[in-house]
Design a protein around this motif. Structure first.
Motif, mmCIF file in Angstrom:
data_model
loop_
_atom_site.group_PDB
_atom_site.id
_atom_site.type_symbol
_atom_site.label_atom_id
_atom_site.label_comp_id
_atom_site.label_asym_id
_atom_site.label_seq_id
_atom_site.Cartn_x
_atom_site.Cartn_y
_atom_site.Cartn_z
ATOM 1 N N LEU A 87 -5.654 8.583 2.977
ATOM 2 C CA LEU A 87 -6.355 7.571 3.758
ATOM 3 C C LEU A 87 -6.831 6.470 2.819
ATOM 4 O O LEU A 87 -7.038 6.698 1.628
ATOM 5 N N LEU B 159 -2.935 -3.400 8.303
ATOM 6 C CA LEU B 159 -2.556 -2.361 7.344
ATOM 7 C C LEU B 159 -1.565 -1.396 7.971
ATOM 8 O O LEU B 159 -0.573 -1.007 7.342
ATOM 9 N N LEU B 160 -1.787 -1.004 9.211
ATOM 10 C CA LEU B 160 -0.868 -0.070 9.861
ATOM 11 C C LEU B 160 0.527 -0.676 10.012
ATOM 12 O O LEU B 160 1.532 -0.013 9.734
ATOM 13 N N VAL C 187 -4.844 5.596 8.900
ATOM 14 C CA VAL C 187 -5.240 4.210 8.646
ATOM 15 C C VAL C 187 -6.190 3.723 9.738
ATOM 16 O O VAL C 187 -6.030 4.075 10.911
ATOM 17 N N CYS D 226 -11.734 6.374 8.516
ATOM 18 C CA CYS D 226 -10.661 7.368 8.381
ATOM 19 C C CYS D 226 -11.187 8.706 7.879
ATOM 20 O O CYS D 226 -10.739 9.769 8.318
ATOM 21 N N CYS E 57 -11.119 0.918 2.378
ATOM 22 C CA CYS E 57 -10.630 -0.459 2.456
ATOM 23 C C CYS E 57 -11.572 -1.524 1.924
ATOM 24 O O CYS E 57 -11.124 -2.612 1.557
ATOM 25 N N TYR F 67 0.848 -1.209 0.000
ATOM 26 C CA TYR F 67 0.000 0.000 0.000
ATOM 27 C C TYR F 67 0.877 1.251 0.000
ATOM 28 O O TYR F 67 0.646 2.197 -0.772
#
Length: 375
Positions: free
Chosen positions: A357, A231-232, A224, A341, A360, A206
């Motif tokens: 942002l 993801l973070l 995030v 987000c 998702c 990403y």
């Protein structure tokens, strides 16, 4: 030519295990693995001629090959402006309609190489769908454990990819416990988006895509959503790799967003704690995809946010609902969790500069205000 498999290492106990041993967690503390993997720098100028999927960042990926066997063209999602200073990366435009494809393709490629007797995942939404789809692509049978109350749309999508469904009475935590018990059986590959670090090395693409799309730089701020933090933590990996290779000058802060109804990480961060505090009862939330009361990688998530100078924000149910509708009016129909987000940015404007942002998951999976399963 196959890249050699990196070894697993427990970030807490420093126990090691080969990645082909099907050992899904640290045998000492039962915690999730990290990966003993060192990336090489990616050449920005070489990317134009490469495969149009996340495998283009082969120097940064474990399991990378010259011609990857498992792929559905995942990655390379558009970056679209919401305001003059805020852009959204449309990760709901993945093959299975969520960002979880980034990690699922890595787990499916690993499973293909290991050829286990059985591939197992647990989910109540997007992760299970992604694992089912990529296992189908890899020619692997899979089984997905889901809570009994999982939405019919989610079940239909998982079944359509040919996965076997095991419905577990109780909540998401009960489902995870049942899956982990089954994962201890011989010959089982546990395709866990939480415990297997290959998933994080998929989600880090990403940030590599943002770096490429912005001509070799990153946004000034990355926002995030955080539940299990996949993801973070992937974003944090990419930031450290890019900075370590001298490909970016500064690390952007990671702003982590949780629903106010289920915000164990935000509470711990505010208290200055290095791990979770005493648990609180989880309340219902539209953002079910990040409603994780006890994330196994909590300490790593808190450390990653602090290391970048970031912070946590929480959003209310009204803010989530309003943000989802606002995005839809802008032409972007995303699930309730995916709007978290944008809800946070609307309530707390970020610092000057470009903020990015992710959106998702697709709204077609859940409808307005319905929420999604907890990954």
């Amino acid at each position: 030519m196959l890249a050699p498999m990196a070894a697993y290492v427990c970030p807490r106990c420093r126990v090691n295990s080969p990645a082909d041993a099907l050992t899904w967690c640290c045998p000492r503390c039962r915690g999730p693995w990290d990966l003993d993997f060192t990336s090489a720098p990616v050449s920005l100028t070489s990317l134009a001629s490469r495969v149009n999927s996340l495998w283009r960042y082969k120097e940064a990926l474990p399991l990378a090959t010259e011609s990857p066997r498992v792929s559905l063209g995942e990655g390379r999602t558009p970056l679209v402006a919401l305001t003059e200073d805020v852009s959204a990366k449309l990760d709901f435009l993945m093959p299975t309609l969520s960002f979880k494809d980034r990690g699922a393709v890595m787990l499916a490629e690993l499973a293909r190489r290991l050829a286990p007797r059985r591939v197992l995942a647990d989910s109540s939404g997007n992760a299970g769908t992604a694992i089912a789809a990529y296992c189908a692509r890899a020619g692997l049978d899979s089984e997905v454990y889901v809570p009994q109350a999982t939405s019919a749309k989610k079940l239909e999508q998982i079944r359509a990819h040919g996965a076997r469904l095991t419905l577990v009475p109780g909540d998401r935590e009960a489902t995870a416990r049942a899956a982990r018990e089954a994962a201890d059986e011989p010959g089982v590959f546990y395709a866990s988006h939480v415990y297997n670090p290959h998933f994080l090395h998929g989600t880090k693409t990403y940030v590599y895509e943002l770096w490429e799309d912005l001509g070799g730089r990153l946004p000034d701020t990355l926002v995030v959503p955080v539940g299990n933090g996949t993801l973070l933590l992937g974003a944090a990996l990419a930031i450290e790799e890019l900075h370590g290779h001298g490909l970016i000058d500064t690390r952007p802060p990671l702003i982590a967003v949780q629903a106010a109804a289920v915000a164990p990480l935000a509470r711990a961060f505010e208290a200055g704690a290095e791990d979770l505090l005493e648990p609180e009862p989880a309340r219902p939330t539209l953002a079910e995809g990040i409603a994780i009361p006890n994330p196994p990688r909590a300490a790593q998530i808190l450390h990653a946010v602090r290391a970048t100078g970031g912070t946590f924000l929480t959003v209310t149910e009204d803010q989530l609902h309003t943000a989802q509708l606002d995005l839809a009016r802008r032409g972007l129909f995303v699930e309730s969790t995916g709007a978290a987000c944008w809800a946070a940015v609307r309530a707390t404007p970020p610092r000057p500069g470009l903020t990015v942002l992710p959106l998702c998951g697709a709204g077609a999976k859940t409808g307005v205000g319905a929420g999604v399963g907890r990954g």
